[in-house]
Structures are given as structure tokens and as C-alpha cells.
Design an enzyme around this catalytic site. Sequence first.
Site, PDB file in Angstrom:
ATOM      1  N   GLU A 187      34.066  37.265  38.519  1.00 32.13           N
ATOM      2  CA  GLU A 187      35.227  36.401  38.332  1.00 32.13           C
ATOM      3  C   GLU A 187      35.304  35.306  39.385  1.00 32.13           C
ATOM      4  O   GLU A 187      35.084  35.561  40.574  1.00 32.13           O
ATOM      5  CB  GLU A 187      36.475  37.290  38.413  1.00 32.13           C
ATOM      6  CG  GLU A 187      37.795  36.597  38.278  1.00 32.13           C
ATOM      7  CD  GLU A 187      38.963  37.565  38.374  1.00 32.13           C
ATOM      8  OE1 GLU A 187      40.085  37.140  38.100  1.00 32.13           O
ATOM      9  OE2 GLU A 187      38.758  38.752  38.743  1.00 32.13           O
ATOM     10  N   GLU A 201      47.294  39.647  32.884  1.00 31.36           N
ATOM     11  CA  GLU A 201      47.268  39.941  34.307  1.00 31.36           C
ATOM     12  C   GLU A 201      48.187  38.949  35.020  1.00 31.36           C
ATOM     13  O   GLU A 201      47.750  38.067  35.743  1.00 31.36           O
ATOM     14  CB  GLU A 201      45.836  39.858  34.870  1.00 31.36           C
ATOM     15  CG  GLU A 201      45.732  40.494  36.252  1.00 31.36           C
ATOM     16  CD  GLU A 201      44.452  40.124  36.989  1.00 31.36           C
ATOM     17  OE1 GLU A 201      43.902  40.998  37.662  1.00 31.36           O
ATOM     18  OE2 GLU A 201      44.027  38.955  36.895  1.00 31.36           O
TER      19      GLU A 201
END
Length: 258
Positions: A143, A240
Site C-alpha cells: 500500500e 477503512e
Amino acid sequence: MLQFSLNLSLLFTEKPLIERFEAARSAGFDAVEIQFPYSLSIEQIKQQLAQHRLKLVLFNIDADTLLQGGEGLAAIPEKKAQFRQAVEQTLRYAEALQPKAINILPGCCFDATRKADYVATFKENLLYATERFSHLGITTVFEAVNTQDMPGFLIASGQAMVDILAQLNHSGLAMQYDIYHMQKMGEDCAGFLAQHLDKIGHIQFADCPGRGEPGSGQVDFEHLFGLIERSAYRGWIGAEYRPTNDTLQSLQRWQHFR
């Protein structure tokens, strides 16, 4: 049809982690993800998933000090042995829980003169972990994170992820694309997704700039989710975000996307 998962590390935080599985199911979701599940035993998690008919689709390898302001684990040359120990811990959880993907956070580099060494170490560690997880049929993802929230973060753009994928060229490796982080970096998220969805193994989202639920900021989620739905992407999309009020109220703000 879009597939949404709830991130139990950021949502329902008014409850202990072990109670958030039930809360996710009660809210109508059948998939969850956890940043770092290791405070719970494998058996505790299995029991919760079975009882509430949930899939655990993603979790992270341990990142050591990253969330406490440190550099993390995956890119530090002096921590290669510790990283491999973390991979073994994650393997035990992955073998039992069978997530779709395991995420590796690159971490930060606070000494710019060492950045090349950190990047090289990260790529070596990333390939090692990918080899370890691929035999389970689990995709390894990594990520990019914005450097406003985490100064010195090693990988901070979609293009940097694309470059690493091309260099490592492993079928078990993909990007985790976080809409909030890349929007915060000024990236054209829609353009990037349209071009690179075939290289993405997991998507996460929060609105920007405040990292709240959709509708709390400036991101055009109707456009982005529509683009994803019309594409060939069949992976999970993880909520998220940090709710601006309580979690249930925040979920109501984007129910129409489900």
C-alpha cells in the site's frame, strides 16, 4: 455488484475488537478486514467468523513501530530477521483464516540518504513474503500512504506501486489502492483506477480530507464506485474510515452504494 468489507480496526471502536464481528453482521455486512488481528487468537477469530457467518478478507503483517511514529518493519535493512518472523506469524493466521489478501505496509524512511537501501530491502522482503503466501492461494498486496499523515512514507503514489510490480513481476503480488491516501496526495484516483484495476488486489476508501465516511468530504464516490462496478474488478472494497459520529450513523450515509 460491488463487494464491501468493514475494517474492524477503525469501525465500531466503541466496542472491544472481539465484539465488532457481531456488529458488522448486524449492520448487514458479510465480510470484514482487520489491520492487525494479533491481539486475538486464531481460535477466537475463527469462532467469531463462524458464529456470525463472516469472511475475513484481509489483514496486515505486523508493522512494528509504524503506528506509534516509527519507521515500521518491512523496509529497514537491520530488521530483515524480524520481518521474516512477522511473516511466519502471519502465515499461521493465514493458513487457518484463509483471507483473500495479506497487506504489507512499506513503512517510513526518516533518513533520505538511506532511501535507496530501504526501497531495495522492501522489494526483497515483499518478494519473500509473496513467495510464502502464494502457495496458499493468497494474494500479497502492498500500500502507498500519503506523506502528510505519515511523513517519510516510503511508497506514496500509485505510480511507485506500479513500478515495483513491474520490477518484481510476480503473479501473486498486487497493489492495495487506498482512495483516501492517494486523494490526499493529489492523485487522479479515477484515472488511475481506470488504467490499473487489473493490477489491484484490494481497494480501501475514506473521504478526504478528514478520513471520514463517504459524504463527509470532497471525494466523488458515486463516480469512483460506478467506475469500479463497470470494470472487471471483482475484489473487495474495504471501508477503512473514521466515522464522524458513531459507526451505524456513518454507514447510513453511503448505504445507497451497496
